[in-house]
Design a protein around this motif. Sequence first.
Motif, mmCIF file in Angstrom:
data_model
loop_
_atom_site.group_PDB
_atom_site.id
_atom_site.type_symbol
_atom_site.label_atom_id
_atom_site.label_comp_id
_atom_site.label_asym_id
_atom_site.label_seq_id
_atom_site.Cartn_x
_atom_site.Cartn_y
_atom_site.Cartn_z
ATOM 1 N N ALA A 162 -20.263 32.785 30.409
ATOM 2 C CA ALA A 162 -19.662 32.157 29.237
ATOM 3 C C ALA A 162 -20.377 30.864 28.851
ATOM 4 C CB ALA A 162 -18.178 31.887 29.490
ATOM 5 N N ALA A 163 -20.752 30.064 29.830
ATOM 6 C CA ALA A 163 -21.407 28.782 29.530
ATOM 7 C C ALA A 163 -22.734 28.999 28.817
ATOM 8 C CB ALA A 163 -21.609 27.985 30.819
ATOM 9 N N GLU A 164 -23.504 29.995 29.258
ATOM 10 C CA GLU A 164 -24.788 30.269 28.626
ATOM 11 C C GLU A 164 -24.584 30.836 27.228
ATOM 12 O OE1 GLU A 164 -28.897 30.564 28.017
ATOM 13 O OE2 GLU A 164 -27.651 29.370 29.358
ATOM 14 N N ALA A 165 -23.568 31.690 27.044
ATOM 15 C CA ALA A 165 -23.278 32.244 25.722
ATOM 16 C C ALA A 165 -22.888 31.137 24.755
ATOM 17 C CB ALA A 165 -22.167 33.285 25.811
ATOM 18 N N LYS A 166 -22.141 30.150 25.232
ATOM 19 C CA LYS A 166 -21.749 29.030 24.378
ATOM 20 C C LYS A 166 -22.937 28.116 24.085
ATOM 21 C CE LYS A 166 -17.900 26.799 24.857
ATOM 22 N NZ LYS A 166 -17.266 27.139 23.576
ATOM 23 N N ARG A 167 -23.870 28.032 25.014
ATOM 24 C CA ARG A 167 -25.003 27.122 24.839
ATOM 25 C C ARG A 167 -25.882 27.529 23.671
ATOM 26 N NH1 ARG A 167 -30.167 26.770 25.611
ATOM 27 N NH2 ARG A 167 -30.290 28.909 26.373
ATOM 28 N N SER A 168 -26.084 28.845 23.494
ATOM 29 C CA SER A 168 -27.001 29.307 22.457
ATOM 30 C C SER A 168 -26.490 30.589 21.817
ATOM 31 C CB SER A 168 -28.398 29.547 23.048
ATOM 32 O OG SER A 168 -29.234 30.198 22.101
ATOM 33 N N GLY A 169 -26.196 30.515 20.531
ATOM 34 C CA GLY A 169 -25.792 31.707 19.801
ATOM 35 C C GLY A 169 -26.914 32.716 19.703
ATOM 36 N N ALA A 170 -28.154 32.241 19.516
ATOM 37 C CA ALA A 170 -29.291 33.150 19.432
ATOM 38 C C ALA A 170 -29.473 33.918 20.731
ATOM 39 C CB ALA A 170 -30.564 32.378 19.088
ATOM 40 N N ALA A 171 -29.263 33.245 21.863
ATOM 41 C CA ALA A 171 -29.370 33.921 23.155
ATOM 42 C C ALA A 171 -28.270 34.954 23.318
ATOM 43 C CB ALA A 171 -29.313 32.900 24.284
ATOM 44 N N ALA A 172 -27.068 34.639 22.851
ATOM 45 C CA ALA A 172 -25.959 35.593 22.926
ATOM 46 C C ALA A 172 -26.244 36.829 22.084
ATOM 47 C CB ALA A 172 -24.662 34.932 22.485
ATOM 48 N N VAL A 173 -26.778 36.622 20.881
ATOM 49 C CA VAL A 173 -27.111 37.760 20.019
ATOM 50 C C VAL A 173 -28.231 38.591 20.642
ATOM 51 C CG1 VAL A 173 -28.106 38.410 17.779
ATOM 52 C CG2 VAL A 173 -26.275 36.709 17.890
ATOM 53 N N ALA A 174 -29.224 37.920 21.235
ATOM 54 C CA ALA A 174 -30.305 38.645 21.891
ATOM 55 C C ALA A 174 -29.771 39.521 23.026
ATOM 56 C CB ALA A 174 -31.358 37.668 22.423
ATOM 57 N N ARG A 175 -28.816 38.985 23.795
ATOM 58 C CA ARG A 175 -28.216 39.783 24.867
ATOM 59 C C ARG A 175 -27.420 40.946 24.296
ATOM 60 N NH1 ARG A 175 -27.344 38.732 30.341
ATOM 61 N NH2 ARG A 175 -29.112 37.350 29.976
ATOM 62 N N MET A 176 -26.713 40.732 23.185
ATOM 63 C CA MET A 176 -25.978 41.820 22.548
ATOM 64 C C MET A 176 -26.917 42.934 22.100
ATOM 65 S SD MET A 176 -23.261 39.600 20.279
ATOM 66 C CE MET A 176 -22.325 40.996 19.620
ATOM 67 N N LYS A 177 -28.083 42.560 21.567
ATOM 68 C CA LYS A 177 -29.059 43.552 21.130
ATOM 69 C C LYS A 177 -29.641 44.328 22.311
ATOM 70 C CE LYS A 177 -30.559 41.052 16.955
ATOM 71 N NZ LYS A 177 -31.678 40.295 16.331
ATOM 72 N N ALA A 178 -29.746 43.675 23.445
ATOM 73 C CA ALA A 178 -30.352 44.303 24.614
ATOM 74 C C ALA A 178 -29.398 45.236 25.339
ATOM 75 C CB ALA A 178 -30.853 43.223 25.575
ATOM 76 N N MET A 179 -28.097 45.076 25.113
ATOM 77 C CA MET A 179 -27.093 45.876 25.816
ATOM 78 C C MET A 179 -26.661 47.073 24.977
ATOM 79 S SD MET A 179 -24.648 42.816 27.249
ATOM 80 C CE MET A 179 -23.463 43.992 27.940
ATOM 81 N N PRO A 180 -26.371 48.204 25.602
ATOM 82 C CA PRO A 180 -25.821 49.337 24.846
ATOM 83 C C PRO A 180 -24.421 49.007 24.333
ATOM 84 C CG PRO A 180 -25.764 49.783 27.212
ATOM 85 C CD PRO A 180 -26.547 48.521 27.032
ATOM 86 N N ALA A 181 -24.157 49.348 23.078
ATOM 87 C CA ALA A 181 -22.833 49.119 22.486
ATOM 88 C C ALA A 181 -22.060 50.435 22.514
ATOM 89 C CB ALA A 181 -22.968 48.608 21.058
ATOM 90 N N GLU A 182 -20.889 50.410 23.125
ATOM 91 C CA GLU A 182 -20.076 51.610 23.265
ATOM 92 C C GLU A 182 -18.612 51.217 23.110
ATOM 93 O OE1 GLU A 182 -19.319 55.644 23.899
ATOM 94 O OE2 GLU A 182 -21.327 54.777 24.100
ATOM 95 N N ASP A 183 -17.896 51.912 22.220
ATOM 96 C CA ASP A 183 -16.486 51.610 22.004
ATOM 97 C C ASP A 183 -15.792 52.822 21.403
ATOM 98 O OD1 ASP A 183 -16.644 51.353 18.944
ATOM 99 O OD2 ASP A 183 -18.111 49.856 19.581
ATOM 100 N N ASP A 184 -14.474 52.747 21.311
ATOM 101 C CA ASP A 184 -13.686 53.868 20.790
ATOM 102 C C ASP A 184 -13.743 53.978 19.273
ATOM 103 O OD1 ASP A 184 -12.948 54.588 23.325
ATOM 104 O OD2 ASP A 184 -10.950 53.665 23.244
ATOM 105 N N VAL A 185 -14.293 52.979 18.601
ATOM 106 C CA VAL A 185 -14.372 52.991 17.141
ATOM 107 C C VAL A 185 -15.580 53.794 16.670
ATOM 108 C CG1 VAL A 185 -14.714 51.559 15.097
ATOM 109 C CG2 VAL A 185 -13.129 50.819 16.881
#
Length: 422
Positions: free
Chosen positions: A342-365
């Motif tokens: 959480a601390a790293e995600a809060k530190r940098s929005g760009a880093a959080a988005v980069a991690r989101m792009k790198a991870m597979p997105a899977e949900d019921d929607v």
Amino acid sequence: MHPTVDSAGQNQGQGESKVTTRRSLLAGAAAAVPLIGRSRAQGAPVMRIGVLNDQSGAYRTNGGPGSVANTRLAVQELGAARGLNVEVLVADHQGKPDVGLNAARQWFDRDDVDVVMDFQNSAIALAVAGLAREKDKVAIACNVGTSDLTGARCSPNTLHWAYDTQMLARVIGGAHVHAGNDTWFFITADYAFGHALEKDTANFVKAAGGKVLGAIRMPFPGTDFASPLLQAQQSRAKVIGFANAGTDTVNCIKQAAEFGITRRGPKLAGMLLQINDIHALGLEAAQGLTLAESFYWDLNDRTRAYAKRIGPAMGGAMPNMSQAACYAAALHYLKAAADMGAAEAKRSGAAAVARMKAMPAEDDVFGRSTLRADGRVLHTAYLFEAKAPQESQGTWDYYKVVATVPPEQAFRPLNEGGCTLG
């Protein structure tokens, strides 16, 4: 206008559902309420997600409290389980770019908000995306048409879920032109979203060999569409395209029916219709309309399970693709925050988005989605047709699937948008 922390689980919608029983609306969607939406993770940094949208105007039922409810569901289902301490804040931008930008700036500067999402307004989305980049925060568009967010004005801090004008033009425009409905007249909302939707659809129609016979831009919101409807009819276009949304589209379709326009030839194309709009129209007026969404609650077992979970918080209404995207986007952001800390995600929005792009997105929607380099979230799109009243088994049973469009065909190719991140 002061953003507030949401905790009441405000309900939205009307009528009975096949999935859930009716629950009464909770008043005051944007009123000040006690703090909630917080996972009880002791010692974890507080993560804050701000839902910025139309809580009181013409687009309220397209996003509004429904988007808030979907965001909160993601927090409830994932926050505590992943050891995150999360708050959800809410603000009503009233459809005004200055109000929306000021709310986002206050959230970033004063309230330590990490993510602003939803938007329901292209101009506001573009402005907040620029601010998020400046502040190194995260902007997530769930209910926005402009494809510039993943094109010329893309950003490493921005993601775009659910739809854009390119997707709507490709799925709806393509279906009509291929069926021989190759001459168009547009009735367009006179602001950034309407302009972009008209432009993208017109370009697609022309590229497919069709013609645009005319267009009229109308002030938003509008109530009297008699003159543009009659001009559209007189043009002898085979398709009248409504490059608008919300109550404007509903009013156009209702008035077209009152004038008998649909009985005398032209097809009506609601370029951005969602299930709440069909509910407002009723199947008697809406039957036969074609529309594009990337989600429908009755698609499969996973979407039905999701609808059952969210239904009570929406007063028995079913979510549209934009509201459901708020759930999917918040869920994936929280997964990334838990993965990187959480601390790293809060530190940098760009880093959080980069991690989101790198991870597979899977949900019921949406099932499995891909987050592309330009910030475009890719998922399957569907061309739906509104059922005739006798075909429906109950309230919210509104759609037939006409076509399933794979992500690579539904959305603009990466190399065509002008984004420098690809």
